[in-house]
Design a protein around this motif. Structure first.
Motif, PDB file in Angstrom:
ATOM      1  N   TRP A  87       0.805  -1.213   0.000  1.00  0.00           N
ATOM      2  CA  TRP A  87       0.000   0.000   0.000  1.00  0.00           C
ATOM      3  C   TRP A  87       0.845   1.273   0.000  1.00  0.00           C
ATOM      4  O   TRP A  87       0.342   2.350   0.284  1.00  0.00           O
ATOM      5  N   PHE A  88       2.129   1.137  -0.366  1.00  0.00           N
ATOM      6  CA  PHE A  88       3.010   2.300  -0.401  1.00  0.00           C
ATOM      7  C   PHE A  88       3.704   2.409  -1.754  1.00  0.00           C
ATOM      8  O   PHE A  88       4.889   2.079  -1.887  1.00  0.00           O
ATOM      9  N   PRO A  89       2.991   2.854  -2.778  1.00  0.00           N
ATOM     10  CA  PRO A  89       3.609   2.974  -4.106  1.00  0.00           C
ATOM     11  C   PRO A  89       4.792   3.936  -4.128  1.00  0.00           C
ATOM     12  O   PRO A  89       5.703   3.775  -4.944  1.00  0.00           O
ATOM     13  N   GLU A  90       4.809   4.924  -3.243  1.00  0.00           N
ATOM     14  CA  GLU A  90       5.917   5.880  -3.209  1.00  0.00           C
ATOM     15  C   GLU A  90       7.218   5.244  -2.718  1.00  0.00           C
ATOM     16  O   GLU A  90       8.289   5.828  -2.864  1.00  0.00           O
ATOM     17  N   PHE A  91       7.125   4.053  -2.173  1.00  0.00           N
ATOM     18  CA  PHE A  91       8.297   3.334  -1.671  1.00  0.00           C
ATOM     19  C   PHE A  91       8.649   2.157  -2.575  1.00  0.00           C
ATOM     20  O   PHE A  91       9.522   1.363  -2.268  1.00  0.00           O
ATOM     21  N   ALA A 150       1.522  -8.263  -3.668  1.00  0.00           N
ATOM     22  CA  ALA A 150       1.975  -6.898  -3.361  1.00  0.00           C
ATOM     23  C   ALA A 150       2.775  -6.327  -4.533  1.00  0.00           C
ATOM     24  O   ALA A 150       2.589  -5.172  -4.922  1.00  0.00           O
ATOM     25  N   ALA A 151       3.642  -7.151  -5.113  1.00  0.00           N
ATOM     26  CA  ALA A 151       4.426  -6.697  -6.266  1.00  0.00           C
ATOM     27  C   ALA A 151       3.517  -6.375  -7.444  1.00  0.00           C
ATOM     28  O   ALA A 151       3.727  -5.391  -8.171  1.00  0.00           O
ATOM     29  N   GLY A 152       2.477  -7.178  -7.629  1.00  0.00           N
ATOM     30  CA  GLY A 152       1.542  -6.918  -8.704  1.00  0.00           C
ATOM     31  C   GLY A 152       0.760  -5.641  -8.514  1.00  0.00           C
ATOM     32  O   GLY A 152       0.440  -4.939  -9.483  1.00  0.00           O
ATOM     33  N   LEU A 153       0.439  -5.305  -7.277  1.00  0.00           N
ATOM     34  CA  LEU A 153      -0.293  -4.071  -6.990  1.00  0.00           C
ATOM     35  C   LEU A 153       0.591  -2.839  -7.155  1.00  0.00           C
ATOM     36  O   LEU A 153       0.104  -1.768  -7.513  1.00  0.00           O
ATOM     37  N   LEU A 154       1.867  -2.995  -6.906  1.00  0.00           N
ATOM     38  CA  LEU A 154       2.791  -1.856  -6.944  1.00  0.00           C
ATOM     39  C   LEU A 154       3.440  -1.657  -8.304  1.00  0.00           C
ATOM     40  O   LEU A 154       3.827  -0.536  -8.657  1.00  0.00           O
ATOM     41  N   GLY A 155       3.584  -2.729  -9.056  1.00  0.00           N
ATOM     42  CA  GLY A 155       4.441  -2.690 -10.230  1.00  0.00           C
ATOM     43  C   GLY A 155       3.828  -2.023 -11.445  1.00  0.00           C
ATOM     44  O   GLY A 155       2.609  -1.866 -11.553  1.00  0.00           O
ATOM     45  N   PRO A 156       4.674  -1.656 -12.394  1.00  0.00           N
ATOM     46  CA  PRO A 156       4.237  -1.116 -13.677  1.00  0.00           C
ATOM     47  C   PRO A 156       3.738  -2.245 -14.568  1.00  0.00           C
ATOM     48  O   PRO A 156       3.867  -3.427 -14.209  1.00  0.00           O
ATOM     49  N   PRO A 157       3.168  -1.941 -15.736  1.00  0.00           N
ATOM     50  CA  PRO A 157       2.689  -3.003 -16.635  1.00  0.00           C
ATOM     51  C   PRO A 157       3.734  -4.067 -16.939  1.00  0.00           C
ATOM     52  O   PRO A 157       3.407  -5.247 -17.065  1.00  0.00           O
ATOM     53  N   SER A 158       5.004  -3.671 -17.047  1.00  0.00           N
ATOM     54  CA  SER A 158       6.062  -4.637 -17.368  1.00  0.00           C
ATOM     55  C   SER A 158       6.251  -5.694 -16.283  1.00  0.00           C
ATOM     56  O   SER A 158       6.891  -6.724 -16.521  1.00  0.00           O
ATOM     57  N   MET A 159       5.679  -5.448 -15.095  1.00  0.00           N
ATOM     58  CA  MET A 159       5.784  -6.419 -14.013  1.00  0.00           C
ATOM     59  C   MET A 159       5.129  -7.747 -14.395  1.00  0.00           C
ATOM     60  O   MET A 159       5.422  -8.792 -13.797  1.00  0.00           O
TER      61      MET A 159
END
Length: 416
Positions: free
Chosen positions: A200-204, A231-240
């Protein structure tokens, strides 16, 4: 107090807690509760957690005392008594995001939008209004109350919940560098809790994403690995998607569920490389999870697997295979594990029982499998209030409308 933990509470008594507020006005009792978390009395520690949840995080609200408590709680999470650390991490998560994780579980938290809304509701926006009200107030009691509120706002507070919640979020954000050590902790529940918090911390995310992907790939605890992967899927860019896709072939169904959920989230982003075939695989995996749920659960949606799958599938862009999605949604429909507002339960009752039943009501064994599943979940639900919130609908369709009556109906009529 156990002396070895005294260093964690350095500065606790230097805070003017009485000048801070929580749900029950003065926060003078907060240091005592925090200190009890480091004690050796299990009952006192449990009571302290309950008191903190009900005061500095009352039904999702945050107060001036909430962000001030965060650094002390972070120290306890890292190096406090074993019995207190996981629960302290859960309290930190709630202080950071309230219940946003339930509502934003398919999109991740929109921190930029949150900051923009909070900026429009800061103390400097409210102060002129209080000054104007004070200038026109003639009643002595009214003026005294307005003056007290005006002074509180002038001290840097805002009555807007978006602003006060953001103060706690930012306090936890400031502690994340120190909390990262928990990703390597020997205790799997603690690794799980920090992975969940990081979601829940995209800025990090520049710091957290590589660590989360490594945890997903190598952690031996499936709940920790699955939590980190989503968590990685929620934070990551499309390339994730390239990093997530191989986990659709994982041996553990929990990991496949996490990968499928993450891919559907990524598929909703702009310029995503997730094609229809991959979305179809993800939907198929979620359908399998809905039909054959696993015992192990994650913290997403408080462990409500079917509610989580339902939210994920409903987030898909128009044009996804409707038949496959409908099949998965039908599998989720009757399963009520946790429903914080009761809305999903009432919708399920309405969809599975669209018309009143004949009188007398049919035997439980003569209902459809989905109808039986829903009533069985309600009869055994841990929160009786969920049935009370649906009682009118149950009564209207001719079904028992209390938990005891449902249990009796199922027990009496469950067999031929």
């Amino acid at each position: 107090m156990i002396n070895e933990y005294e260093k964690l509470l350095a500065g606790l008594d230097d805070v003017d807690w009485a000048s801070l507020s929580h749900a029950y006005e003065s926060a003078h009792d907060v240091p005592g509760h925090i200190r009890a978390l480091c004690g050796d009395d299990d009952e006192a520690r449990n009571q302290a957690f309950s008191s903190l949840f009900n005061s500095i995080f009352h039904q999702g609200s945050r107060y001036s005392a909430s962000p001030v408590a965060v650094p002390f709680l972070a120290r306890i999470a890292v190096a406090g008594p074993a019995a207190a650390r996981a629960d302290t991490m859960w309290l930190l998560t709630r202080l950071a995001v309230g219940w946003h994780d339930e509502y934003d579980v398919t999109t991740g938290i929109n921190v930029a939008g949150w900051r923009a809304a909070a900026a429009e509701a800061g103390p400097e926006e409210f102060l002129p209004w209080y000054d104007e009200e004070l200038a026109g107030a003639t009643d002595t009691d009214e003026r005294a109350q307005l003056q007290e509120l005006r002074d509180w706002v002038a001290a840097g507070n805002s009555p807007d919940s978006r602003w006060s919640a953001l103060q706690s979020y930012d306090a936890v954000l400031a502690e994340l560098p120190g909390l990262l050590v928990l990703l390597d902790d020997d205790d799997a529940p603690l690794r799980t809790r920090i992975a969940y918090l990081l979601a829940w911390f995209p800025e990090f995310s520049t710091t957290s994403l590589p660590r989360l992907l490594a945890l997903a790939a190598h952690d031996k605890d499936p709940v920790t690995a699955a939590t980190a992967l989503l968590a990685a899927g929620l934070l990551g860019p499309p390339s994730m998607a390239e990093d997530i896709t191989p986990h659709l072939d994982a041996a553990d169904p929990l990991m496949r569920w996490a990968a499928a959920t993450a891919l559907i989230h990524l598929a909703n982003l702009e310029e995503t490389p997730v094609g229809p075939g991959l979305i179809g695989r993800a939907v198929t995996e979620l359908t399998a999870a809905a039909r054959s749920p696993f015992d192990r659960i994650t913290d997403y949606c408080e462990g409500d697997l079917h509610g989580h799958i339902q939210r994920t599938l409903r987030s898909l862009r128009p044009g996804s295979n409707p038949d496959t999605v409908r099949e998965a949604l039908d599998a989720c429909l009757p399963r009520i594990v946790w429903d914080s507002s009761g809305l999903r339960t009432r919708k399920a009752i309405q969809e599975l029982f669209p018309a009143p039943l004949p009188h007398p009501a049919p035997r439980y064994a003569d209902l459809t499998a989905a109808q039986q599943q829903l009533l069985g979940d309600l009869a055994g639900h841990r929160h009786a209030w969920l049935i009370r919130s649906s009682a009118e609908r149950l009564r209207d369709i001719g079904l028992p409308h209390t938990q005891e009556a449902l249990q009796s109906y199922i027990g009496t009529h469950g067999t031929a």
